[in-house]
Write a protein that holds these residues in place. Sequence first.
Motif, short mmCIF file in Angstrom:
data_model
loop_
_atom_site.label_atom_id
_atom_site.label_comp_id
_atom_site.label_asym_id
_atom_site.label_seq_id
_atom_site.Cartn_x
_atom_site.Cartn_y
_atom_site.Cartn_z
N ALA A 1 26.82 48.20 28.14
CA ALA A 1 26.05 48.12 29.28
C ALA A 1 25.95 49.72 28.71
N GLN A 2 26.05 50.92 28.23
CA GLN A 2 25.83 51.94 28.22
C GLN A 2 24.74 51.82 26.82
N PRO A 3 23.50 52.82 27.08
CA PRO A 3 22.55 52.52 26.50
C PRO A 3 22.75 53.28 25.10
N PRO A 4 22.51 52.03 24.18
CA PRO A 4 22.41 51.24 23.15
C PRO A 4 21.95 52.18 21.99
N SER A 5 22.24 52.69 20.02
CA SER A 5 22.38 53.57 19.12
C SER A 5 20.59 52.71 18.58
N GLU A 6 19.42 53.23 18.66
CA GLU A 6 18.32 52.16 17.84
C GLU A 6 18.75 51.35 17.29
N GLU A 7 19.68 51.28 16.21
CA GLU A 7 20.33 50.46 15.59
C GLU A 7 20.89 49.05 15.95
N VAL A 8 21.94 49.48 16.73
CA VAL A 8 22.73 48.44 17.37
C VAL A 8 21.03 47.68 17.88
N ALA A 9 20.67 48.52 18.93
CA ALA A 9 19.61 47.94 19.52
C ALA A 9 18.45 46.44 18.34
N ILE A 10 18.46 47.27 17.67
CA ILE A 10 17.81 46.00 16.07
C ILE A 10 17.84 45.54 15.69
N ARG A 11 19.57 45.50 15.62
CA ARG A 11 20.63 44.28 14.85
C ARG A 11 20.54 43.24 16.12
N ALA A 12 20.81 44.20 17.82
CA ALA A 12 20.07 42.65 18.74
C ALA A 12 19.67 42.14 18.42
N ILE A 13 18.33 42.95 17.95
CA ILE A 13 16.27 41.50 18.01
C ILE A 13 17.32 41.04 17.38
N ASP A 14 16.87 41.17 16.14
CA ASP A 14 17.16 40.87 14.65
C ASP A 14 18.35 39.35 15.09
N ALA A 15 19.40 39.11 15.72
CA ALA A 15 20.30 38.51 15.49
C ALA A 15 20.05 37.26 16.73
N ALA A 16 19.45 38.13 17.41
CA ALA A 16 19.52 36.61 19.14
C ALA A 16 17.24 35.85 18.11
#
Length: 231
Positions: free
Chosen positions: A39-54
């Motif tokens: 729920a907290q603003p993610p780090s850039e790395e976490v956001a990119i990993r989430a897109i890749d995973a999706a």
Amino acid sequence: MGIFDFHAGMTRVRMFSGRWRSCALAASLPFCTNLQISAQPPSEEVAIRAIDAAELRRETRLRGYTVTEHYSIKSSRFHNSAEMTVTVEYRRDKGKTYQVISRSGSAMLQSRVFDRLLREEGEMSRGEARQQTLVNSRNYEMHLKSEEIRAGRKTYVLDLTPRKASSHLLKGRAWIDPEDGTLMRIEGRPTASASFIAGRPMITREYEKPGDLSLAKSTLADSSSFFFGKT
């Protein structure tokens, strides 16, 4: 139903994908990464990993679907327009195939825009060509930009820069779901011209989630060319 509005010069091509008649998911396949954005603003790395995973989850689990799409195009300079309705069948091992249900309007726009579009979409939906169009860190440099509220929901916005020039990759922005990294919206311009007619249109694509996978719901392309004007 789907619409693809193409404007040459300012040609507008709008595609609204139709009602999903079937969506067969390989639900038995595990999704090993299981990334979620907090729920907290993610780090850039976490956001990119989430897109890749999706994107990986969709490519792994989506076996196929059948959908009706409606395409429309309008050219401001020649006051021409055309429409087409097609049934699209996607199978993971074969890509997309199209069956035209109805056509109307300019024969020139039908042949130079619609027929070419369906042919290229079919080619880009198979094998390595499909992998080269996915919104992931293999194909894009990504930078977390901001948070936005869309349709009453918080989203994370990322700047996208294609790693190579391509008419199928957009330099622009992507909006993702904070919960699982799935695409909600993408907009931008191709880094290479698609054709003399289209040039480098501004493309906006909206997504929806039938189940837990993100699939394109509508596409709008606005372009301007010397010959056709606004489309």
